[in-house]
Design a protein around this motif. Structure first.
Motif, short mmCIF file in Angstrom:
data_model
loop_
_atom_site.label_atom_id
_atom_site.label_comp_id
_atom_site.label_asym_id
_atom_site.label_seq_id
_atom_site.Cartn_x
_atom_site.Cartn_y
_atom_site.Cartn_z
N VAL A 1 0.55 -1.77 0.08
CA VAL A 1 0.22 0.36 -0.24
C VAL A 1 0.38 1.65 0.38
O VAL A 1 0.03 2.31 0.02
CB VAL A 1 -0.88 0.31 0.81
CG1 VAL A 1 0.07 0.37 2.17
CG2 VAL A 1 -1.86 1.20 0.96
N GLY A 2 2.38 1.30 -0.30
CA GLY A 2 3.03 2.38 0.02
C GLY A 2 4.23 1.68 0.35
O GLY A 2 4.07 0.48 0.98
N GLU A 3 5.44 3.35 0.52
CA GLU A 3 6.17 3.48 1.62
C GLU A 3 5.71 2.47 3.29
O GLU A 3 5.17 3.05 4.25
CB GLU A 3 6.70 3.97 2.07
CG GLU A 3 7.34 4.92 0.67
CD GLU A 3 7.55 6.58 0.66
OE1 GLU A 3 9.15 6.57 0.72
OE2 GLU A 3 7.20 7.75 0.31
N GLY A 4 6.57 1.56 3.87
CA GLY A 4 6.44 1.43 4.83
C GLY A 4 7.72 2.25 5.85
O GLY A 4 8.73 2.23 5.62
N ILE A 5 7.80 2.41 7.29
CA ILE A 5 8.74 2.32 8.30
C ILE A 5 9.96 1.42 8.19
O ILE A 5 11.12 1.66 8.41
CB ILE A 5 7.79 2.75 9.47
CG1 ILE A 5 7.22 4.04 8.99
CG2 ILE A 5 8.98 3.51 10.69
CD1 ILE A 5 7.46 5.60 8.22
N ILE A 6 9.28 0.16 8.06
CA ILE A 6 9.84 -0.93 8.34
C ILE A 6 9.60 -1.81 6.87
O ILE A 6 8.64 -1.23 6.34
CB ILE A 6 9.91 -1.55 9.78
CG1 ILE A 6 8.27 -1.51 9.74
CG2 ILE A 6 10.59 -0.82 10.83
CD1 ILE A 6 8.17 -3.11 10.89
N THR A 7 10.80 -3.04 7.13
CA THR A 7 10.81 -3.48 6.46
C THR A 7 9.77 -4.17 6.69
O THR A 7 9.27 -5.39 8.10
CB THR A 7 11.98 -4.03 5.42
OG1 THR A 7 12.60 -4.93 6.50
CG2 THR A 7 12.58 -3.03 4.80
N VAL A 8 9.59 -5.63 6.00
CA VAL A 8 8.49 -6.65 5.40
C VAL A 8 9.23 -7.73 6.75
O VAL A 8 8.40 -8.13 7.72
CB VAL A 8 8.23 -7.34 4.77
CG1 VAL A 8 7.63 -8.60 5.01
CG2 VAL A 8 7.16 -6.64 3.82
N ALA A 9 10.60 -7.79 6.36
CA ALA A 9 11.33 -8.86 7.54
C ALA A 9 11.59 -8.53 9.10
O ALA A 9 12.09 -9.16 9.44
CB ALA A 9 12.60 -8.98 6.17
N GLU A 10 11.84 -6.96 8.99
CA GLU A 10 12.20 -6.51 9.70
C GLU A 10 10.66 -6.14 10.53
O GLU A 10 10.78 -6.85 11.85
CB GLU A 10 12.03 -4.91 9.94
CG GLU A 10 13.91 -4.53 9.80
CD GLU A 10 14.32 -2.76 9.15
OE1 GLU A 10 15.24 -3.14 9.75
OE2 GLU A 10 13.08 -2.60 8.97
N ARG A 11 9.39 -6.69 10.29
CA ARG A 11 8.23 -6.26 10.67
C ARG A 11 8.31 -8.04 11.50
O ARG A 11 7.34 -8.32 12.62
CB ARG A 11 7.26 -7.02 10.09
CG ARG A 11 5.73 -6.47 10.68
CD ARG A 11 4.54 -6.07 9.58
NE ARG A 11 3.36 -6.75 10.32
CZ ARG A 11 1.98 -7.73 10.06
NH1 ARG A 11 3.21 -8.80 9.15
NH2 ARG A 11 1.16 -7.56 11.02
N GLU A 12 8.81 -9.42 10.38
CA GLU A 12 8.56 -10.39 11.02
C GLU A 12 9.23 -10.66 12.95
O GLU A 12 8.78 -11.32 13.26
CB GLU A 12 8.85 -11.81 9.63
CG GLU A 12 7.92 -11.37 8.92
CD GLU A 12 8.17 -12.63 7.76
OE1 GLU A 12 9.91 -12.59 7.74
OE2 GLU A 12 7.49 -12.83 6.91
N LYS A 13 10.67 -10.08 12.40
CA LYS A 13 11.43 -9.99 13.10
C LYS A 13 10.65 -9.61 14.90
O LYS A 13 10.71 -10.40 16.12
CB LYS A 13 12.72 -9.54 13.52
CG LYS A 13 13.71 -9.57 14.25
CD LYS A 13 15.36 -8.83 14.05
CE LYS A 13 16.52 -9.06 15.38
NZ LYS A 13 17.68 -8.20 14.91
#
Length: 508
Positions: free
Chosen positions: A264-276
């Motif tokens: 949905v656009g830019e994020g503050i964190i990456t998907v990998a960081e979110r999973e961590k």
């Protein structure tokens, strides 16, 4: 009758947007109808931003209904019937029966409906069911529209996560130039394994406002970090399969055709960081019998009763380990927080409660408060009517006193015409006061047998047999709150010095 020329208005708007009928317009139309029909508007009840279809609390609706069913006013005016309710005859029918029983009437201005006309009841039944069907169909259409926008990766509404903004042209998320740096700080602290409360405290100490403009707490930080949109992913709130209602669980949205996660656009964190981060949060969850369970909430005796009394904090206290601790301090607010062994506080409050109630005598404000709360639990509808009449009676008596002061103290009525006007106003107010007193006297006299609470042996037996939640409800009959002050490090706990019970009916 004293109330036949008086009317209350009920106004509701679930969403106040351009193109919608505003509350102010509803009020203007309803007031104009009242003037044309010789009625005086006593009070306006408003539920702004509240749905008439969903199962939510509507205080304005409840107050308006209590006013007309208790006889405080003779007429309840709504702009349109669907403003009153969108739940069909299940709710409208009950309201109509109560209004009719009180010899009141319901008026819908835009529908041209007036229940003083017997034929209106059938039309109201049809309109109420139509409003219910429209709301149901609208929910379906909105759901389809949101699904279409989600599949295209466009933001579907609501406030974006802290540190992100919505780009108007594309409806995509972009970094907020002011707050993105702080949002990244939150992410870095979380990735380093910092507790949510410490992150919240860091933000509060540096006076960084939360998305709602107040202080951060552990729950706010956790909600932000768990949000899929914080990582640039489209969020979707999960529904309960049995009830069909939305839950608090939010997951990344997957395209209905491909099954792929939608960005949905830019994020503050990456998907990998979110999973961590989520893995770290879940690792702190209480484990039992191979299944995850959140720590028990609300199982302590003084949940919702205990309050932190350090430096005027006033926040609720919650169980942490074996102690009650200031919830603000636990969640990362700036208050250092009071803390006390739960078993010691519980024992002290229990002893005081069981000892004081049997000692109560007639005329004691605490006894009156306990009886009042006991009866309120038994018949809340009766008390809603009684409270509505009592409040209006107090207002009418105050206006009568002010009118008499104006005549005899301030000398504002001089001359034959002024004195005649005073007499008309005074006669009208006296009639109103007499009518309200009569209506109050007609209501059933509430009765409560609280003798078991005043018998020491019976009270002790009931206490021993009760579960924690039942004990807490008993305490709430007599106690408004329990204040706990902060102790000195290493000092012995003395309940009389650090625990203060604010009893019901006290002057505070």
């Amino acid at each position: 009758m004293h109330h036949h020329t008086l009317a209350d208005l009920y106004l509701r708007l679930s969403l106040d947007r351009d193109g919608k009928t505003a509350i102010e317009r509803q009020e203007a139309d309803c007031r104009a109808w009242a003037v044309r029909n010789g009625l005086e508007v006593r009070k306006v009840h408003i539920d702004r931003g509240v749905s008439g279809y969903k199962k939510v609390e509507r205080r304005g609706f409840e107050a308006a209904l209590a006013a007309v069913t208790s006889g405080v006013v003779g007429t309840l005016i709504v702009w349109k019937l669907d403003r009153l309710s969108r739940k069909g005859m299940a709710e409208v029918g009950n309201a109509l029966e109560a209004i009719t029983a009180a010899k009141g009437r319901l008026v819908s201005v835009m529908d041209g409906m007036d229940t003083s006309n017997d034929s209106a009841r059938l039309v109201i039944a049809m309109l109420s069911e139509l409003a219910y069907t429209e709301s149901k169909n609208l929910g379906t259409r909105v759901g389809h529209a949101k699904q279409y926008l989600r599949a295209r990766g466009q933001w579907v509404g609501g406030q974006p996560p802290f540190g992100l903004l919505i780009e108007p042209a594309t409806k995509k998320l972009v970094h907020d130039p002011e707050d993105a740096v702080y949002a990244r700080l939150i992410a870095d602290e979380a990735l380093d394994g910092k507790p949510m409360a410490k992150i919240a405290r860091l933000l509060n100490e540096h006076e960084i406002l939360s998305p709602r403009g107040g202080q951060w707490n552990a729950a706010t930080v956790m909600h932000l970090l768990r949000s899929p949109a914080f990582a640039g992913l489209m969020p979707e709130t999960i529904k309960n399969k049995e009830t069909g209602r939305y839950t608090s669980k939010v997951v990344p949205y997957r395209h209905p055709d491909t099954g792929d996660v939608v960005e949905v656009g830019e994020g503050i964190i990456t998907v990998a960081e979110r999973e961590k981060i989520i893995a770290q949060l879940e690792s702190r969850t209480f484990q039992y019998a191979g299944r995850r369970h959140p720590k028990p909430i609300g199982t302590a005796l003084l949940t919702s009763i205990a309050r932190c009394a350090h430096d005027g904090c006033g926040k609720a206290m919650a169980i942490s380990g074996n102690s009650y601790r200031c919830l603000g301090a636990l969640q990362g607010n700036t208050c250092p927080g009071a803390s006390a062994m739960a078993i010691r506080v519980d024992e002290y409050v229990t002893f005081q409660f069981l000892a004081r109630l049997p000692m109560l005598e007639l005329g004691d404000p605490l006894l009156d408060a306990v009886a009042d709360r006991w009866i309120h639990k038994a018949d809340p509808a009766l008390f809603a009517q009684r409270d509505a009449i009592t409040a209006e009676l107090a207002d009418a008596e105050a206006r009568m006193g002010d009118l008499e002061d104006a005549r005899y103290v301030r000398g504002e009525f001089t001359g034959a015409e002024a004195i005649e006007r005073y007499s008309r106003l005074a006669d009208r107010l006296r009639g109103r006061i007499d009518g309200l007193r009569y209506d109050l006297a007609k209501l059933p006299t509430p009765e409560a047998d609280i003798s078991p609470l005043l018998d020491g042996e019976l009270l002790a037996e009931a206490w021993e047999a009760a579960e924690v939640l039942e004990r807490r409800e008993l305490l709430k009959l007599a106690i408004d709150r329990v204040e706990v002050t902060k102790g000195r490090h290493g000092a012995r706990f003395v309940a009389e010095d650090r625990v203060r019970i604010v009893w019901a009916g006290s002057s505070e």
